[in-house]
Write a protein that holds these residues in place. Structure first.
Motif, PDB file in Angstrom:
ATOM      1  N   TYR A   1       0.568 -45.861  95.166  1.00  0.00           N
ATOM      2  CA  TYR A   1       1.276 -46.603  94.081  1.00  0.00           C
ATOM      3  C   TYR A   1       1.022 -47.962  94.581  1.00  0.00           C
ATOM      4  CZ  TYR A   1       3.099 -42.372  93.278  1.00  0.00           C
ATOM      5  OH  TYR A   1       3.677 -40.563  93.911  1.00  0.00           O
ATOM      6  N   ASN A   2      -0.240 -48.713  94.911  1.00  0.00           N
ATOM      7  CA  ASN A   2      -0.280 -49.940  94.971  1.00  0.00           C
ATOM      8  C   ASN A   2      -0.834 -50.736  93.711  1.00  0.00           C
ATOM      9  OD1 ASN A   2      -3.141 -49.235  93.684  1.00  0.00           O
ATOM     10  ND2 ASN A   2      -4.291 -50.915  95.017  1.00  0.00           N
ATOM     11  N   ILE A   3      -0.548 -50.446  92.500  1.00  0.00           N
ATOM     12  CA  ILE A   3      -0.712 -51.573  91.368  1.00  0.00           C
ATOM     13  C   ILE A   3       0.670 -51.800  90.989  1.00  0.00           C
ATOM     14  CG2 ILE A   3      -1.769 -52.341  90.171  1.00  0.00           C
ATOM     15  CD1 ILE A   3      -2.995 -53.062  92.003  1.00  0.00           C
ATOM     16  N   SER A   4       1.789 -51.655  90.573  1.00  0.00           N
ATOM     17  CA  SER A   4       2.925 -51.613  89.940  1.00  0.00           C
ATOM     18  C   SER A   4       2.443 -51.589  88.341  1.00  0.00           C
ATOM     19  CB  SER A   4       4.177 -53.261  89.963  1.00  0.00           C
ATOM     20  OG  SER A   4       3.648 -54.712  89.697  1.00  0.00           O
ATOM     21  N   SER A   5       3.546 -51.114  88.064  1.00  0.00           N
ATOM     22  CA  SER A   5       3.064 -51.515  86.289  1.00  0.00           C
ATOM     23  C   SER A   5       3.415 -52.333  85.473  1.00  0.00           C
ATOM     24  CB  SER A   5       4.744 -50.235  85.497  1.00  0.00           C
ATOM     25  OG  SER A   5       4.115 -48.914  86.589  1.00  0.00           O
ATOM     26  N   PRO A   6       4.245 -53.400  86.057  1.00  0.00           N
ATOM     27  CA  PRO A   6       4.256 -54.705  85.376  1.00  0.00           C
ATOM     28  C   PRO A   6       2.929 -55.517  85.444  1.00  0.00           C
ATOM     29  CG  PRO A   6       6.732 -54.483  86.064  1.00  0.00           C
ATOM     30  CD  PRO A   6       5.863 -52.994  86.396  1.00  0.00           C
ATOM     31  N   THR A   7       2.542 -55.361  87.181  1.00  0.00           N
ATOM     32  CA  THR A   7       1.430 -55.769  86.760  1.00  0.00           C
ATOM     33  C   THR A   7       0.526 -55.354  86.818  1.00  0.00           C
ATOM     34  OG1 THR A   7       1.371 -56.907  89.373  1.00  0.00           O
ATOM     35  CG2 THR A   7      -0.746 -56.005  88.613  1.00  0.00           C
ATOM     36  N   SER A   8       0.148 -54.103  86.203  1.00  0.00           N
ATOM     37  CA  SER A   8      -0.787 -52.905  84.858  1.00  0.00           C
ATOM     38  C   SER A   8      -0.678 -53.967  83.429  1.00  0.00           C
ATOM     39  CB  SER A   8      -0.311 -51.654  85.176  1.00  0.00           C
ATOM     40  OG  SER A   8      -1.366 -50.875  84.766  1.00  0.00           O
ATOM     41  N   ALA A   9       0.165 -54.028  83.151  1.00  0.00           N
ATOM     42  CA  ALA A   9       0.846 -53.722  81.666  1.00  0.00           C
ATOM     43  C   ALA A   9       0.565 -55.685  81.348  1.00  0.00           C
ATOM     44  CB  ALA A   9       1.898 -53.906  81.345  1.00  0.00           C
ATOM     45  N   LEU A  10       0.005 -56.958  82.227  1.00  0.00           N
ATOM     46  CA  LEU A  10       0.721 -57.694  82.415  1.00  0.00           C
ATOM     47  C   LEU A  10      -1.230 -58.085  82.498  1.00  0.00           C
ATOM     48  CD1 LEU A  10       3.325 -59.399  84.267  1.00  0.00           C
ATOM     49  CD2 LEU A  10       2.511 -60.126  81.833  1.00  0.00           C
ATOM     50  N   ALA A  11      -1.578 -57.489  83.520  1.00  0.00           N
ATOM     51  CA  ALA A  11      -3.051 -57.602  83.882  1.00  0.00           C
ATOM     52  C   ALA A  11      -4.235 -56.530  82.647  1.00  0.00           C
ATOM     53  CB  ALA A  11      -3.916 -56.723  84.707  1.00  0.00           C
ATOM     54  N   SER A  12      -3.773 -55.751  81.787  1.00  0.00           N
ATOM     55  CA  SER A  12      -4.014 -55.125  80.266  1.00  0.00           C
ATOM     56  C   SER A  12      -3.843 -56.229  79.304  1.00  0.00           C
ATOM     57  CB  SER A  12      -3.726 -54.013  80.208  1.00  0.00           C
ATOM     58  OG  SER A  12      -3.774 -53.239  81.449  1.00  0.00           O
ATOM     59  N   TYR A  13      -2.575 -57.097  79.281  1.00  0.00           N
ATOM     60  CA  TYR A  13      -2.508 -57.705  78.348  1.00  0.00           C
ATOM     61  C   TYR A  13      -3.570 -59.309  78.352  1.00  0.00           C
ATOM     62  CZ  TYR A  13      -0.441 -61.908  75.744  1.00  0.00           C
ATOM     63  OH  TYR A  13       0.093 -62.291  73.919  1.00  0.00           O
ATOM     64  N   VAL A  14      -4.221 -58.988  79.437  1.00  0.00           N
ATOM     65  CA  VAL A  14      -4.992 -60.517  79.569  1.00  0.00           C
ATOM     66  C   VAL A  14      -6.114 -60.539  79.889  1.00  0.00           C
ATOM     67  CG1 VAL A  14      -2.787 -62.077  80.740  1.00  0.00           C
ATOM     68  CG2 VAL A  14      -5.007 -60.875  81.844  1.00  0.00           C
ATOM     69  N   VAL A  15      -6.209 -59.471  79.549  1.00  0.00           N
ATOM     70  CA  VAL A  15      -7.628 -59.129  79.500  1.00  0.00           C
ATOM     71  C   VAL A  15      -8.432 -59.055  78.308  1.00  0.00           C
ATOM     72  CG1 VAL A  15      -8.350 -58.979  82.714  1.00  0.00           C
ATOM     73  CG2 VAL A  15      -8.006 -56.874  80.962  1.00  0.00           C
ATOM     74  N   THR A  16      -8.550 -59.042  77.447  1.00  0.00           N
ATOM     75  CA  THR A  16      -7.656 -58.399  75.889  1.00  0.00           C
ATOM     76  C   THR A  16      -7.740 -59.113  74.508  1.00  0.00           C
ATOM     77  OG1 THR A  16      -6.117 -57.038  76.410  1.00  0.00           O
ATOM     78  CG2 THR A  16      -8.533 -55.906  76.777  1.00  0.00           C
ATOM     79  N   GLY A  17      -7.872 -59.065  73.932  1.00  0.00           N
ATOM     80  CA  GLY A  17      -7.674 -59.616  73.159  1.00  0.00           C
ATOM     81  C   GLY A  17      -7.154 -61.344  72.531  1.00  0.00           C
ATOM     82  N   ASP A  18      -5.427 -61.603  72.609  1.00  0.00           N
ATOM     83  CA  ASP A  18      -5.342 -62.137  72.723  1.00  0.00           C
ATOM     84  C   ASP A  18      -5.141 -63.170  74.072  1.00  0.00           C
ATOM     85  OD1 ASP A  18      -4.694 -62.211  70.043  1.00  0.00           O
ATOM     86  OD2 ASP A  18      -1.875 -62.044  70.205  1.00  0.00           O
ATOM     87  N   GLY A  19      -5.172 -61.862  74.980  1.00  0.00           N
ATOM     88  CA  GLY A  19      -4.480 -63.314  76.003  1.00  0.00           C
ATOM     89  C   GLY A  19      -5.810 -63.237  76.840  1.00  0.00           C
ATOM     90  N   LEU A  20      -7.359 -63.012  76.162  1.00  0.00           N
ATOM     91  CA  LEU A  20      -8.156 -63.618  77.321  1.00  0.00           C
ATOM     92  C   LEU A  20      -8.391 -64.855  75.859  1.00  0.00           C
ATOM     93  CD1 LEU A  20     -10.152 -62.706  78.569  1.00  0.00           C
ATOM     94  CD2 LEU A  20     -11.466 -61.238  76.495  1.00  0.00           C
ATOM     95  N   ALA A  21      -7.912 -64.961  74.601  1.00  0.00           N
ATOM     96  CA  ALA A  21      -8.285 -66.056  73.775  1.00  0.00           C
ATOM     97  C   ALA A  21      -7.282 -66.758  74.734  1.00  0.00           C
ATOM     98  CB  ALA A  21      -8.034 -65.644  72.289  1.00  0.00           C
ATOM     99  N   VAL A  22      -6.547 -66.938  75.031  1.00  0.00           N
ATOM    100  CA  VAL A  22      -5.850 -67.955  75.533  1.00  0.00           C
ATOM    101  C   VAL A  22      -6.492 -68.170  77.262  1.00  0.00           C
ATOM    102  CG1 VAL A  22      -3.648 -68.843  76.826  1.00  0.00           C
ATOM    103  CG2 VAL A  22      -3.599 -67.405  74.990  1.00  0.00           C
ATOM    104  N   MET A  23      -6.454 -67.022  78.438  1.00  0.00           N
ATOM    105  CA  MET A  23      -7.660 -67.504  79.262  1.00  0.00           C
ATOM    106  C   MET A  23      -9.028 -68.972  78.362  1.00  0.00           C
ATOM    107  SD  MET A  23     -10.927 -67.354  81.299  1.00  0.00           S
ATOM    108  CE  MET A  23     -11.340 -65.430  80.499  1.00  0.00           C
ATOM    109  N   ARG A  24      -9.745 -68.327  77.492  1.00  0.00           N
ATOM    110  CA  ARG A  24     -10.756 -69.475  77.075  1.00  0.00           C
ATOM    111  C   ARG A  24     -10.372 -70.577  76.501  1.00  0.00           C
ATOM    112  NH1 ARG A  24     -13.192 -63.680  74.393  1.00  0.00           N
ATOM    113  NH2 ARG A  24     -14.868 -63.046  76.442  1.00  0.00           N
ATOM    114  N   ALA A  25      -9.466 -70.807  76.375  1.00  0.00           N
ATOM    115  CA  ALA A  25      -8.912 -71.626  75.649  1.00  0.00           C
ATOM    116  C   ALA A  25      -8.213 -72.801  76.443  1.00  0.00           C
ATOM    117  CB  ALA A  25      -7.622 -71.794  75.083  1.00  0.00           C
ATOM    118  N   ASN A  26      -7.496 -72.086  77.608  1.00  0.00           N
ATOM    119  CA  ASN A  26      -6.590 -72.603  79.411  1.00  0.00           C
ATOM    120  C   ASN A  26      -8.506 -73.258  79.696  1.00  0.00           C
ATOM    121  OD1 ASN A  26      -4.328 -72.476  78.455  1.00  0.00           O
ATOM    122  ND2 ASN A  26      -4.204 -70.610  79.338  1.00  0.00           N
TER     123      ASN A  26
END
Length: 421
Positions: free
Chosen positions: A272-297
């Motif tokens: 179980y090398n990837i924790s649940s919070p890591t998975s959830a946060l990663a899923s958020y930032v590579v899609t939708g609002d998270g991806l938009a924030v990355m591009r703006a930053n």
């Protein structure tokens, strides 16, 4: 095409490895099962309702009350999101799928896993191209794997010396992998796609090409070759959410590769090398609002990168930009009073910035082709303003004699010239 044969390249014990399996590999939890298989704490996590409520206000879909359960060992949903991000079809009409992916605890787990997968300790070797990321060497040493060093071409291009790499693959024994960093660290330069192709097309070498794209999202659009994992059986493209996505704290790295290599890496990982919070946060930032924030930053950082490229050469004592501008850092020479790049000056500036100005950069002067160089991460507008003022003052103090030049250069180097980051 490559003559790659995974049956002859990978370690026999890894090929024969039976991966750890749990009951949930066979019986998927649909939310209604009573889970009495994994010795978890059925009473739930040690969190108060107030703590859960506060954490939940982040807007990210993390099941804090489900933290007493082990995370998904396969992470196929996250892998699909990463594939969606990298299936740009800039380089191939084929598509990568979750079968092409291994996700690890940062790229460092991937670097280590590849060595354990393919290299027999005390026998096999890897090619590295200095100047480059130091963890390749550290992990190789930990695994008792020797290095073959083929330096990059001279600055400012820091391109791959294809002829010498291919010569090494043709003449040196027991080379299993080539680690290539693009954009390079500390060079900031992109490795040419056709140069990589020539390594992949080596007519006789049976080994793996590892392309480290940690900084790829700061490079021009279409630079990533992750989708080439659908074309080449022996290519591994490493990426991370630590840089452009600003998620260094969750430790999430991805390896895009052929399904056979991905299977071996998934077989040997911890259950179980990837924790649940890591998975959830990663899923958020590579899609939708998270991806938009990355591009703006990213746009903000690119603007500050351009500002530094324009302003740094105007400061007395700063020399040439070495390498490229395809990352979130720059590599600049520090000059002595005679106008020459100088490691003693660079070390003194490094120390003065950190101890007297509160600004920490990296000394890289002992790296191949980086004489007198500091590697400077691009910060916010306020941070860059403070840095530009601080380095101008530091250079004036060092070259003007107000700051003593380090008497014991070896000691200073040991303090300044680490290998990580």
């Amino acid at each position: 095409m490559s003559p790659f044969n995974i049956e002859k390249c990978a370690r026999p014990n890894i090929l024969a490895l039976e991966p750890y399996r749990c009951a949930r590999d066979d019986y998927k939890d649909d939310g209604t099962n009573i889970l009495l298989d994994a010795n978890e704490n059925a009473c739930g996590p040690s969190l108060t309702p107030a703590a859960v409520s506060a954490a939940s206000k982040s807007g990210v879909d993390i099941d804090f009350l489900g933290l007493h359960r082990y995370p998904d060992p396969h992470q196929r949903d996250l892998k699909q999101l990463l594939c969606n991000l990298r299936n740009t079809h800039h380089h191939t009409d084929k598509a990568i799928t979750p079968d092409n992916l291994f996700v690890g605890v940062g790229s460092d787990e991937i670097i280590d896993a590849l060595l354990r997968c393919f290299c027999i300790p005390g026998k096999d070797r890897i090619v590295v191209n200095p100047p480059t990321y130091g963890m390749y060497s550290v992990s190789a040493e930990v695994n008792d794997v020797r290095l073959v060093k083929v330096p990059l071409l001279p600055a400012p291009t820091f391109g791959l010396d294809v002829a010498k790499v291919n010569e090494a693959l043709s003449t040196e024994e027991n080379i299993k992998m080539v680690y290539i960093c693009s954009p390079g660290n500390p060079t900031g330069s992109i490795i040419a796609k056709e140069d990589l192709r020539q390594i992949l097309e080596h007519p006789t070498w049976n080994g793996v090409v590892v392309l480290d794209e940690a900084y790829i999202d700061f490079a021009p659009e279409g630079s990533s070759l992750a989708e080439w994992a659908a074309e080449w059986p022996n290519l591994v493209v490493m990426q991370t959410l630590s840089k452009a996505f600003g998620m260094a704290g969750i430790r999430l790295g991805a390896a895009f590769t052929s399904p056979p290599i991905a299977r071996l890496l998934n077989n040997l990982k911890a259950p179980y090398n990837i924790s649940s919070p890591t998975s959830a946060l990663a899923s958020y930032v590579v899609t939708g609002d998270g991806l938009a924030v990355m591009r703006a930053n990213r746009e903000k950082l690119v603007q500050q990168r351009n500002r530094m490229v324009a302003e740094l050469p105007k400061i007395k004592g700063i020399g040439r930009l070495r390498g490229g501008v395809a990352s979130n850092f720059l590599l600049f020479e520090m000059l002595n009073a005679s106008g020459e790049p100088d490691n003693t000056v660079a070390l003194a500036v490094y120390e003065t910035l950190a101890e007297n100005k509160g600004v920490v950069v990296r000394f890289r002067g002992k790296e191949h082709g980086c004489l007198g160089c500091l590697r400077i991460t691009v910060g916010t507008e306020e941070e860059v303003t403070r840095f530009l003022k601080a380095i101008e003052q530091a250079l004036a103090e060092v070259n003007g004699g107000k700051t003593a030049v380090p008497a014991d250069e070896a000691k200073k180097e040991a303090q300044a010239n680490g290998v990580l980051g």
